[in-house]
Every structure is written in structure tokens, then in C-alpha cells.
Enzyme design. Structure first.
Site, short mmCIF file in Angstrom:
data_model
loop_
_atom_site.label_atom_id
_atom_site.label_comp_id
_atom_site.label_asym_id
_atom_site.label_seq_id
_atom_site.Cartn_x
_atom_site.Cartn_y
_atom_site.Cartn_z
N ARG A 342 -13.85 4.79 11.56
CA ARG A 342 -12.60 5.41 11.99
C ARG A 342 -12.61 6.89 11.63
O ARG A 342 -12.73 7.25 10.47
CB ARG A 342 -11.39 4.72 11.35
CG ARG A 342 -10.06 5.32 11.82
CD ARG A 342 -8.87 4.42 11.55
NE ARG A 342 -8.56 4.26 10.14
CZ ARG A 342 -7.41 3.76 9.66
NH1 ARG A 342 -6.47 3.38 10.51
NH2 ARG A 342 -7.21 3.61 8.37
N GLU A 433 -0.44 3.08 17.34
CA GLU A 433 0.40 3.22 16.16
C GLU A 433 1.41 4.37 16.28
O GLU A 433 2.07 4.71 15.30
CB GLU A 433 -0.48 3.43 14.93
CG GLU A 433 -1.41 4.63 15.05
CD GLU A 433 -2.39 4.76 13.91
OE1 GLU A 433 -2.22 4.08 12.88
OE2 GLU A 433 -3.34 5.56 14.03
N ASP A 461 2.28 2.63 10.30
CA ASP A 461 2.38 3.96 10.91
C ASP A 461 3.37 3.97 12.05
O ASP A 461 4.11 4.95 12.24
CB ASP A 461 1.01 4.41 11.41
CG ASP A 461 0.34 5.40 10.46
OD1 ASP A 461 0.98 6.40 10.11
OD2 ASP A 461 -0.80 5.16 10.06
N ASP A 633 -1.77 2.73 1.65
CA ASP A 633 -2.47 3.90 2.14
C ASP A 633 -1.44 4.85 2.72
O ASP A 633 -0.24 4.70 2.49
CB ASP A 633 -3.58 3.53 3.14
CG ASP A 633 -3.04 2.95 4.45
OD1 ASP A 633 -1.82 2.96 4.67
OD2 ASP A 633 -3.87 2.48 5.26
#
Length: 728
Positions: A342, A433, A461, A633
Site C-alpha cells: 500500500r 474510504e 477512514d 492507526d
């Protein structure tokens, strides 16, 4: 911290660490010369950077128009039709793309065909990355013994040395799972005294002396050892493997009637090696470390040495296993996840490489370097192979709408040209997202229809983006209630509907989000079955153990059959995602409700930021206000900071109340981290604490952060922290 030294090549200025990494580690063996690469990157940046910055400006312009629309109508009843028309008029809602069919080719079956768990791991930590890559198979016995799936009552505790009472419960439960997922034609695996291979089939001898085969739905896929006395037998259900290990000399196998020492489940079919939300890479040294680990994974030679339980251990990528298929022919059993990488989102700048002295958009560099690293895998010169299909899998996060996806696809083409790769070698994972992507998902897929191999809902997100986008619509409902909001349930359904309608199945994955409580595995087993039942072919889990347990859901649910059922349903109405999660008219939150929500959010922000800024840890188990460990995160941080900013903006909270709560919660977080020798306490001097001031800024400046992103403040303050630590 000294400023990075740069090496000039053409119009580019390249950080010395990156230049050396490219010349000495990355380039050799790829046929790509550094000078040619930098020249190609210079041309790419000159062409694509201005367009990328224009798209970022479009984000800001659209948000300003949405804010103004809400502000001008404050106090008036909301008109959904008028709102939809407005969003179409400004281009936020794109035109329908017509019939869209995914045409991505050369995708590995672990992504295109088989449903199973997916891990996401920070690639800057070699030990964690290797552990995740090796999590293709996991011990069911270990996963049951070491988690709360097996209760600790009646003497079945899991503390201390091996507890035979708990061990017996684990074995009994594992046999029940075998009966459920790979049942015998009659009888139970609990009564097995021997497993044998006879005539390409499994023959199980039961305690009474009878021999039975497998019931329909399960199949023998292979074995090791002799057919009449195998060392292991491999069963398949729904495309996933179940490996029964037989060893009568093993402490467990010696007391098992059938000699079964363990049962391994095929678990993390795929792993995303992350350069985005789970890392804290803020300079050339950080980035080169992350790139180097990805390169090592693609070469197959990455290793990590560490101390565990007083012993020094070295971890490497696991080798494949020689096996025999059911007919006795030689085969190979893959032991590693298929790895995706990613890249960072398109909104972040870096000065690791500069163009004419100015920082560049970091994701452009990520695409070029990570693809170049993966060329070592395509060459097949290393001890292991990642993609048997010859593809490179790059997940693209934080894209807003089809124009940004189209630019990402063009970026991939330009990288392929620089590296002399065939067109569409680079495959794209589209993270669904952001609200503008969700509402225009079919158009986003159309913009990369020959590359897309993955769409994934990220409710964390996505919630942060929804709060920020609708900031002026009103105060939000409490955070826990958002999980049942109409827009969120619609979002999850639409992602699957669009994936099925565009023919993604057979070409890529439909994914779901993370289970965030890594210590609550019993709850995960009870709840996360909803992901395969929703039609998703993969879902994120926080650890290899969680992947092993989540694999049980894919043994239980035939995802392919479920997808065929769902393809016949009436699709969810995408425009229902435009409903706001704001407090309904007449609802007023009590002072206690406001205080509890504020404390929960503030503690979560401080717990995460104190590690990100203070220690450079981008993802870890962070205890919440009730000391429940959550896998945190930047996505969770985005929700919490935007939620407080929203309530502060609408007057539900005062600045004084927020700051007082942040001070109290800083003491809580300091206490929770008291046993960590690398932790930097905040309360000794809040005014001088860089992590504390960063956390405060995320809230107090939340309205002004583009799309509610936290990275701008985090990166700036982590750089300050590194500089301060270097001076000490």
C-alpha cells in the site's frame, strides 16, 4: 536532526540515503539503470505533478462549496433533493459511467478466486512484516489455546506452562470444528484412531474398527509421507486448506489416539505491506528502511533477528513444502501470503526527492520505487516467488473520485514505461474510504477497469471523511451510534453491490475492514462472520492468530455461492449515503454524555499520538479509556479528532473543557505506558511535550485540516520530535 543531504541528477535532488539504496541494493539485477530511472521519474513528475495538485485543489474547492451550502441553510429543514442536485452541479457526484466490466488479467488465485483473511502490517518493521508474510498457515491449536475462544473456567487457565486441562479442551473443540467443516461420511473426527490415504481418498479408521471417508463438500487435496501412514493430510473446503499433522512422537500426538499433533488452517491468503496508515515515515532514513524491507520481501532474502523469551531468534520467509496430491503426484504447497504493497495517499508531500528544489507528491515516488522493487520478484531469481502470475499489486488509498483514480492509472502506465514492464503489470487496489469515491464507485472502477484487483471498505477512514465533509451540517451523534447510521450500512452494501455488478469476481477481491480488538477473539468469531456473509471475499484482521481464527468463517460460508445470491438482490440505494449522522432535531445530549464521549475521544487521541510522534510507531495495540487494547492507526485518529472538532465547532463543547479533558487524559495515558522504557511522558511538562501539543493541535485545528487528515500535523511534529531527540 540534520537536514537530509541531496544528490543532484538532472532537475531532481535525491536524498543521499535513497540514492545509495537505489544504486547499491535496488537497481542491480533489474536491468534498470539509476540514471535512466531518475530521468524517467523527472519526466513523470513534470507531467503528472501539476495535475495531481490540481486534483488536490479540487478537493478543497468542493469542500468549501459544501461548507457554504450548509452554512447558508443553517436552521432550515434539510432538503435531500436539493442537496443531491447541488452535488451534481458542482461535480461532486459524477455522471453514471454506463456498463462497467472489470477486465483485469493475470491475477493470482489468492486474490481473484479464493476467499480468505487478509493481514495489514507496517512494512517498516521487518519482524512484523515477515510474521505476516508467513501467516499463510496458522496453528489452530495455538490459536485456540492462547485466546479467549476457550474459556478459562474449571481449571482451563492459560497462564504459566502447558495446562493439559486446557489442552484437552482445545483438542476437543478442534475436533468439533473438523466435524463442522470437513465432516466424515459417518462418525466423528473425535473417534478417529488413524488417518490414511487409499485410492486418492481419505480413509479414517474409527475406534470401533470401521473405516469411513469424507462427506460431500470436503475433499482430500494431498498428503506427505506414506499413504498408509502419512505425516500429514491436506483437506480442502471452499478453496481453503486444512492440514492435519500426524506425529506420534510429538508430546501432543503421542497421547492422541490418531497421533494428531496439530491442525493448521490456511489463513492469511494475502497480506498488505503498508507504507501508509500503519507507519510513521517522515524522512529519508525512515522511508529507505521501509523501501528496503519491501525490497527484501520481493528478493526473498529479508530476515530479522530479535530476542524472545530470552532466546535470540532469526525470522525469514517460509519456504514452500513438497507435497503429494491425492493421487500421489508431486506438488508444492505454498506457505506464504501473496503480498500487496500500500502506497501513501496522494495528499502528502516529501522532500526525499525534490523537483527543481521543491518537494514532490510522495505517492508518485512510492509507485515508482515499490514497483521497481517488485521487479526482483518478477525476475524469479530469488528463493521464493510472490506473484506466480507475474503481477505487482499496489493498493492506492485516500483517492477522491474517478478523476483521481484515472490519474493513478496513468501513473502506473508511466511507471511501467520507465521500468520497461508490460502494460497492466501493475494492478490497483482501490480503497473505498472517502465519500466521493463511495458515491462514484462504479466510475472509479471504470477508470482502472484493466488494473483493479481490489476494492475495500474502510469504515474508520470513511467515518472520518463523512464527519469532515458534513462538518457544517450540524453536530454529530455519539461515535458509537455512527456504526448503525444509514449512510454507513448503505456504504457497506453498495461496495459489494458495485463489486459484483462490475464483474470484479474472478479478477479481484471485495474487502471489508479491520477487527480492532486483537485480544477479543471470541467476540471476533461471533461477529466477523458477517463479512463473508456480506459477500466480501476478504476482510482485515490484526494478527496471524486472528487470521487463523477468521479462516473458520470462510470454511463456514461458501462466499462464491453467497455472492451469487447477493447478485440477485435489489442493490442498495447509493444516494442514501448522503444522509447525515447528525443529532436529530430535539435531541440534546446530557453533560454526562458529552463528558464521557470527550474523555473517550481525547484518551484515544493521546494514546495513539504519544506513540506516533514520540516513538515513531504508526500502528500498535493502544489501550482505550477502559484499558481494552485496540489496534489503532491514523484512521481511528481521524475519527476521534474530527468528532471533537465537530462538537467544539457547534458549541456542544468549549475550548476550555476540551483542554482540561486533554490534560486529565494525558495523565491516564502516561500511567498506561509507565512500563514502556521508550515512552516519553507528557505530564512532566505539557507545554514542552511535542506529542501532547500535536494531539491538541489535531483537535483545535481539526476544521482546517484538509478532509480531516491527521498526517500533516503528525509528520511535522514527528520531525520536531526526532530533531529534539537527536539534540539530547
Amino acid at each position: 536532526m540534520a537536514e537530509n543531504r541531496h544528490v543532484t541528477t538532472g532537475r531532481l535532488q535525491v536524498a543521499a540515503e535513497l540514492d545509495e539504496f537505489v544504486r547499491t541494493e535496488l537497481a542491480p539485477g533489474t536491468g534498470v539503470e539509476p540514471d535512466g530511472f531518475w530521468g524517467g521519474l523527472e519526466s513523470l513528475l513534470a507531467d503528472l505533478e501539476p495535475r495531481a495538485r490540481t486534483l488536490l485543489a479540487t478537493r478543497d474547492d468542493l469542500q468549501a462549496q459544501i461548507d457554504q451550502w450548509h452554512t447558508e441553510r443553517r436552521g432550515q429543514p434539510h432538503d435531500p433533493g436539493e442537496y443531491e442536485a447541488f452535488l451534481r452541479s458542482v461535480g461532486y457526484l459524477a455522471a453514471e459511467p454506463g456498463v462497467v466490466q472489470v477486465a483485469t488479467a493475470n491475477v493470482d488465485p489468492e486474490i481473484a478466486e479464493v476467499a480468505g483473511p487478509q493481514l495489514v502490517v507496517p512494512v517498516d518493521n521487518a519482524r512484523y512484516a515477515l510474521n505476516a508474510a508467513n501467516a499463510r498457515w496458522g496453528s489452530l491449536y495455538d490459536a485456540l489455546y492462547g485466546t479467549d475462544v476457550i474459556p478459562t473456567d474449571d481449571g482451563a487457565t492459560r497462564d504459566g506452562p502447558y495446562n493439559p486441562v486446557r489442552g484437552d479442551r482445545v483438542i476437543a473443540h478442534a475436533r468439533e470444528l473438523l466435524d463442522r467443516h470437513v465432516p466424515l461420511a459417518s462418525g466423528s473426527h473425535a473417534d478417529a484412531v488413524a488417518y490414511r490415504v487409499a485410492g486418492s481418498s481419505l480413509a479414517v479408521e474409527l475406534a470401533g474398527g470401521s473405516n469411513v471417508g469424507l462427506a460431500a463438500g470436503a475433499e482430500l487435496a494431498g498428503y506427505t509421507g506414506a499413504p498408509g501412514d502419512p505425516d500429514s493430510v491436506l483437506l480442502h473446503r471452499n478453496g481453503l486448506g486444512i492440514e492435519i499433522l500426524i506425529d506420534r512422537d510429538h508430546p501432543v500426538g503421542a497421547v492422541d489416539r490418531a497421533g494428531v499433533a496439530d491442525i493448521h488452517l490456511e489463513a492469511a491468503l494475502t497480506t498488505i505491506m503498508d507504507l501508509e496508515d500503519s507507519v510513521a515515515t517522515v524522512d529519508a532514513a525512515d522511508k529507505v528502511l521501509a523501501y528496503g524491507n519491501w525490497l527484501g520481501l520481493m528478493k526473498g532474502d529479508l530476515s530479522a533477528t530479535f530476542t524472545k523469551g530470552g532466546r535470540t531468534m532469526t525470522r525469514e520467509l517460509r519456504a514452500d513444502s513438497p507435497y503429494l496430491d491425492a493421487a500421489g503426484n508431486a506438488m508444492t504447497l505454498r506457505r506464504r501470503s501473496v503480498m500487496l504493497v500500500r502506497n501513501i495517499g496522494p495528499h502528502i508531500e516529501t522532500d526525499i526527492v525534490r523537483l527543481d528544489g521543491a518537494p514532490i507528491i510522495e505517492t508518485l515516488l512510492d509507485a515508482a520505487v515499490t514497483a521497481w522493487c517488485a521487479m526482483h520478484d518478477l525476475a524469479g531469481a530469488g528463493p521464493h516467488r510472490n506473484s506466480a502470475s507475474g503481477s505487482i499489486y499496489i493498493v492506492k488509498p485516500k483517492m477522491h473520485g474517478p478523476d483521481e483514480v484515472a490519474l493513478a492509472s496513468e501513473l502506473f502506465s508511466r511507471v511501467e514505461d520507465i521500468l520497461s514492464l508490460d502494460r497492466n503489470t501493475l494492478k490497483m487496489g482501490i480503497m473505498d474510504e472517502e465519500r466521493r469515491t463511495s458515491l462514484n464507485l462504479a466510475a472509479c472502477i471504470a477508470a482502472a477497469s484493466e488494473r483493479v484487483m481490489f476494492i475495500n471498505t474502510g469504515f474508520l477512514d470513511r467515518t472520518g471523511d463523512d464527519i469532515h465533509t458534513a462538518m457544517e451540517a450540524g453536530p454529530m451523534i455519539p461515535k458509537a451510534e455512527i456504526k448503525s447510521a444509514t449512510w454507513l450500512t448503505t456504504y457497506e452494501d453498495v461496495n459489494v453491490d458495485v463489486g459484483l455488478d462490475t464483474g470484479l469476481i474472478g479478477h479481484g477481491q471485495i474487502g471489508k475492514g479491520m477487527w480492532t480488538r486483537p485480544d477479543d477473539m471470541a467476540a471476533m468469531l461471533a461477529e466477523k462472520t458477517g463479512h463473508p456473509l456480506s459477500g466480501a471475499s476478504t476482510a482485515w484482521v490484526p494478527s496471524p492468530v486472528a487470521a487463523t481464527l477468521h479462516a473458520l468463517h470462510y470454511l463456514e460460508v461458501d462466499v462464491a455461492a453467497r455472492q451469487r445470491e447477493l447478485a440477485e438482490r435489489t442493490p442498495a440505494r447509493a444516494l442514501d449515503m448522503l444522509q447525515f449522522a447528525t443529532l436529530p432535531p430535539g435531541r440534546e445530549l446530557t453533560p454526562a454524555e458529552l463528558a464521557d464521549e470527550l474523555e473517550n475521544n481525547a484518551q484515544g487521541i493521546l494514546g495513539y499520538v504519544s506513540r506516533w510522534v514520540g516513538q515513531g510507531v504508526g500502528c500498535s495495540k493502544v489501550p482505550d479509556i477502559n484499558d481494552v487494547a485496540l489496534m489503532e492507526d491514523r484512521a481511528t485518529l481521524r475519527i476521534s479528532s474530527q468528532h471533537i472538532a465537530n462538537w467544539l465547532h457547534h458549541g456542544l463543547l468549549s475550548a476550555e473543557q476540551v483542554l482540561a479533558t486533554m490534560e486529565r487524559m494525558a495523565a491516564v495515558v502516561d500511567a498506561q505506558n509507565a512500563g514502556d522504557p521508550d515512552y516519553h511522558p507528557m505530564c512532566a511538562d505539557l507545554a514542552a511535550s511535542i506529542p501532547y501539543q500535536a494531539a491538541v493541535a489535531l483537535v483545535m485545528e481539526g476544521l482546517s485540516q484538509p478532509n480531516g487528515y491527521t498526517e500533516y500535523i503528525l509528520i511535522e511534529q514527528r520531525r520536531r520530535m526526532k530533531a529534539a531527540l537527536a539534540r539530547d
